[in-house]
Design an enzyme around this catalytic site. Structure first.
Site, short mmCIF file in Angstrom:
data_model
loop_
_atom_site.label_atom_id
_atom_site.label_comp_id
_atom_site.label_asym_id
_atom_site.label_seq_id
_atom_site.Cartn_x
_atom_site.Cartn_y
_atom_site.Cartn_z
N ASP A 147 -10.23 -1.25 -2.26
CA ASP A 147 -8.89 -0.37 -3.72
C ASP A 147 -7.70 -0.97 -3.42
O ASP A 147 -6.86 -1.34 -3.43
CB ASP A 147 -8.64 1.06 -3.86
CG ASP A 147 -7.41 1.41 -5.30
OD1 ASP A 147 -7.80 1.20 -5.82
OD2 ASP A 147 -6.90 2.45 -5.15
N GLU A 175 -13.03 -2.04 -7.10
CA GLU A 175 -12.45 -1.72 -8.02
C GLU A 175 -12.09 -2.91 -8.95
O GLU A 175 -11.26 -4.19 -8.79
CB GLU A 175 -11.41 -1.35 -7.86
CG GLU A 175 -11.03 -0.45 -9.80
CD GLU A 175 -10.41 0.53 -8.76
OE1 GLU A 175 -9.95 1.96 -8.78
OE2 GLU A 175 -8.54 0.15 -9.65
N ASP A 192 -4.80 6.02 -2.16
CA ASP A 192 -6.22 4.88 -1.94
C ASP A 192 -6.74 4.76 -0.72
O ASP A 192 -7.75 3.90 -1.29
CB ASP A 192 -4.53 3.60 -1.42
CG ASP A 192 -3.87 3.35 -2.52
OD1 ASP A 192 -3.20 3.16 -3.80
OD2 ASP A 192 -2.89 4.69 -2.05
#
Length: 221
Positions: A44, A105, A178
């Site tokens: 992430d 991501e 996260d």
């Protein structure tokens, strides 16, 4: 850091279990082999907080969490120093865990411009590190990750965290968000990889058919 604690300690590492089988390359032109263990690094990306995770999957729905952590960089540090800190940590993770594939991501178009820029910069550093090691990289949108993990592409962070905890059988919820998001990305790729492989194989067949057709047309002239 093992998956059970899920606490933040970007620089502290522990020993990890060896692979049960040799590394297996998960490429765009290969279908995922059932029963073959594949190690996925989920990321992430972000400048202030960058979530990192590693999971292992045998081709089915069962996924084992091996590690999760969050890299933090001070907002007042120069950009190049922040990117270097992320790069150093990612290098260590890749060389320690030896992932077969990295799932990152994808930058969300509607994000705040500054946030999107930092996400893209961190993601680029991570993709570059993977490329240097000949590790495949796949990008997944937030809605794809949410849909894969919760069944709802509009799920909130709390729902994602709850499902990640349940899917991986963790004793405590991974924090901060996260960390949970990094694990969710890895889970998403494990479950989407067979479809991605089939789509890539179909696309390759179409390209080959077009090439053969063009060759026939050229030969007939």
């Amino acid at each position: 850091m093992g998956p059970r604690g899920c606490t933040e300690s970007p620089r502290s590492r522990v020993s990890y279990p060896p692979r049960s089988v040799p590394p297996v390359k998960v490429s765009n032109n290969r279908s995922v082999q059932v029963g073959v263990r594949v190690r996925v690094m989920g990321v992430d990306p972000g400048l202030t907080r960058c979530g990192l995770s590693v999971v292992e999957n045998g081709g089915g729905r069962q996924i084992i969490a091996l590690d999760v952590d969050v890299v933090r960089t001070p907002a007042d540090d120069p950009l190049q120093r922040r990117l270097l800190a992320i790069s150093d940590t990612v290098d260590h993770w890749m060389d320690t865990h030896l992932p077969d594939v990295v799932a990152i991501e994808r930058v969300f178009a509607n994000q705040n411009a500054n946030t999107a820029m930092g996400t893209a910069q961190a993601g680029g550093v991570i993709a570059l590190a993977a490329a240097k090691r000949n590790i495949d990289v796949h990008f997944h949108t937030p809605s794809e990750v949410k849909a894969a993990v919760t069944g709802n592409g509009r799920a909130d962070k709390a729902q994602v965290t709850t499902m990640v905890t349940r899917i991986l059988g963790l004793q405590a919820k991974p924090t901060p968000a996260d960390a949970a998001d990094a694990l969710a990305l890895a889970i998403c790729h494990c479950w989407r990889a067979p479809m991605i492989a089939r789509m890539a194989e179909a696309e390759a067949k179409v390209v080959e058919q077009r090439r053969k057709f063009a060759a026939k047309v050229k030969a007939a002239r």
